[in-house]
Design a protein around this motif. Structure first.
Motif, PDB file in Angstrom:
ATOM      1  N   THR A   8       0.842  -1.188   0.000  1.00  0.00           N
ATOM      2  CA  THR A   8       0.000   0.000   0.000  1.00  0.00           C
ATOM      3  C   THR A   8       0.873   1.232   0.000  1.00  0.00           C
ATOM      4  O   THR A   8       2.023   1.198   0.434  1.00  0.00           O
ATOM      5  CB  THR A   8      -0.920   0.024   1.244  1.00  0.00           C
ATOM      6  OG1 THR A   8      -1.732   1.201   1.189  1.00  0.00           O
ATOM      7  CG2 THR A   8      -0.118   0.038   2.523  1.00  0.00           C
ATOM      8  N   GLU A 105       1.614   0.389  10.712  1.00  0.00           N
ATOM      9  CA  GLU A 105       0.380   1.125  10.461  1.00  0.00           C
ATOM     10  C   GLU A 105      -0.323   0.552   9.230  1.00  0.00           C
ATOM     11  O   GLU A 105      -0.658  -0.611   9.187  1.00  0.00           O
ATOM     12  CB  GLU A 105       0.686   2.624  10.303  1.00  0.00           C
ATOM     13  CG  GLU A 105       1.351   3.251  11.525  1.00  0.00           C
ATOM     14  CD  GLU A 105       0.448   3.317  12.738  1.00  0.00           C
ATOM     15  OE1 GLU A 105      -0.774   3.120  12.587  1.00  0.00           O
ATOM     16  OE2 GLU A 105       0.962   3.558  13.848  1.00  0.00           O
ATOM     17  N   ASP A 106      -0.492   1.367   8.166  1.00  0.00           N
ATOM     18  CA  ASP A 106      -1.193   0.908   6.965  1.00  0.00           C
ATOM     19  C   ASP A 106      -0.228   0.488   5.861  1.00  0.00           C
ATOM     20  O   ASP A 106      -0.608   0.366   4.700  1.00  0.00           O
ATOM     21  CB  ASP A 106      -2.112   2.016   6.438  1.00  0.00           C
ATOM     22  CG  ASP A 106      -1.338   3.291   6.095  1.00  0.00           C
ATOM     23  OD1 ASP A 106      -0.195   3.428   6.575  1.00  0.00           O
ATOM     24  OD2 ASP A 106      -1.879   4.133   5.360  1.00  0.00           O
TER      25      ASP A 106
END
Length: 386
Positions: A8, A105-106
């Motif tokens: 991502t 995190e992401d």
């Protein structure tokens, strides 16, 4: 060249000290941080061999180093996490190359590359966090480097950090790159973030690493490796071919056993140090070889089994399948199972587990990786004592 993958966009710098030592947990064995540790010790393959927990405020160094040795092309070396596993880091081998996987995190990132490390030599690995980058140095030369940055506000690092050797503490489904976790390798001379407190081991005793090793699969006399024959391509004309290399005079126990799709024991090859023989049995037929051989070829053909020592097969011994077995004989082999290192279906008693080193095993002309089998954890898939 390093291969870089990202799951991502965006993310936060993965500021994580990758190695440390921690405090003792009641009921667990303490292990010195610079101990020699064999990562392939018997246990659940995803479960860490040793682990620790430390408060992040106690960490004063962001660099750790250790020596590592293996012939194994794939497996977990170490794991670290914060936030009880929400953010994590894994160092492993894949196809012999170092592989780092990071979750923060992401952001999910993996990077692999550098020269192969599964050459059986001791290598010094140094892992550090430098600004926005996590870096792996191998034998003093650059190995891997991965950078991560996010537009999010960087949080204050606090709480606890967990570290584990030889396994992970999160669900394996979270990994970016799938891998076989079991590592037939050793770690020694660890220097972990300038901390001197011990690791924690669940095992009562840690297995020792051999001083010198050679390529091969080592059987300690405690277990075997089992394969389904159906996963291999078997041609009606070429049949099913298994080959074993090693010093058979140093082997004792069952080298090979084969069961049909009807669970009937069809073939066995058993080496004996007492009689100095290798006994081959096909159904009711029996043949004996001297244990001075260095190679054993077993070929299941459509109406017979051929066994040979030499490459040219000039010394081949042939067992006839019998009229009652033809033409369904090879089909029963195709749907059956074979085991390296013990007798199928005999349990612990009567299994004649193998003791010794097989330098190489091939099926259908290709090297066989015992890590792909259902095997006992005592079997070392990629190394033998030298």
């Amino acid at each position: 060249m390093a291969v870089f993958r990202t799951a991502t966009a965006g993310g936060l710098l993965f500021i994580m000290s990758l190695m440390l030592l921690g405090r003792r947990v009641e009921g667990e064995k303490e292990v010195a941080g610079d101990s020699v540790v064999y990562l392939g010790q018997e246990r659940d393959p995803w479960r860490p061999l040793i682990r620790t927990t430390v408060n992040l405020v106690e960490i004063r160094s962001i660099k750790s180093s250790f020596q590592f040795r293996t012939f194994d092309p794939e497996g977990v070396i170490f794991y670290g996490d914060t936030k009880n596993g929400e953010d994590w880091f894994i160092l492993s081998l894949k196809d012999g190359h170092a592989l780092m996987q990071i979750s923060k995190e992401d952001v999910l990132v993996s990077v692999t590359g550098g020269r192969k490390l599964n050459d059986g030599k001791w290598h010094t690995l140094e892992v550090s966090n430098k600004g926005k980058f996590v870096t792996l140095v191998v034998d003093g030369s650059p190995g891997l480097e991965v950078g991560m940055q996010s537009k999010q506000t960087q949080e204050v690092i606090s709480g606890q950090l967990r570290l584990a050797l030889g396994g992970i503490l999160v669900n394996k489904d979270k990994l970016i790159v799938e891998l076989d976790p079991q590592m037939d390798g050793c770690v020694r001379e660890g220097s972990w973030l300038n901390l001197s407190v011990p690791w924690e081991a669940e095992a009562e005793e840690l297995w020792l690493c051999h001083q010198n090793i050679q390529p091969g699969s080592y059987f300690s006399g405690k277990g075997l490796a089992v394969f389904n024959t159906s996963v291999f391509s078997i041609d009606e004309d070429q049949g099913f071919r298994l080959e074993f290399w090693g010093d058979f005079s140093q082997l004792d126990g069952t080298v090979l056993s084969v069961k049909s799709s009807q669970e009937q024991l069809m073939f066995t090859a058993v080496a004996s140090n007492d009689t100095k023989e290798v006994v081959l049995t096909f159904k009711e037929q029996r043949f004996t070889l001297e244990n001075t051989i260095k190679r054993l070829l077993v070929m299941f053909l459509k109406d017979s089994v051929k066994v040979a020592e030499r490459e040219d097969e000039s010394d081949a011994v042939t067992f006839l399948a019998g009229a009652e077995s033809h033409p369904g004989y090879l089909t029963s082999v195709r749907g059956g199972r074979f085991a390296v290192g013990g007798l199928l279906g005999e349990g612990v008693i009567g299994s004649r587990f193998l003791t010794g080193c097989l330098e190489k095993v091939q099926v259908q002309g290709k090297d066989l990786d015992l890590d792909l089998s259902v095997k006992h954890m005592s079997v070392s898939s990629h190394s033998c004592p030298a």
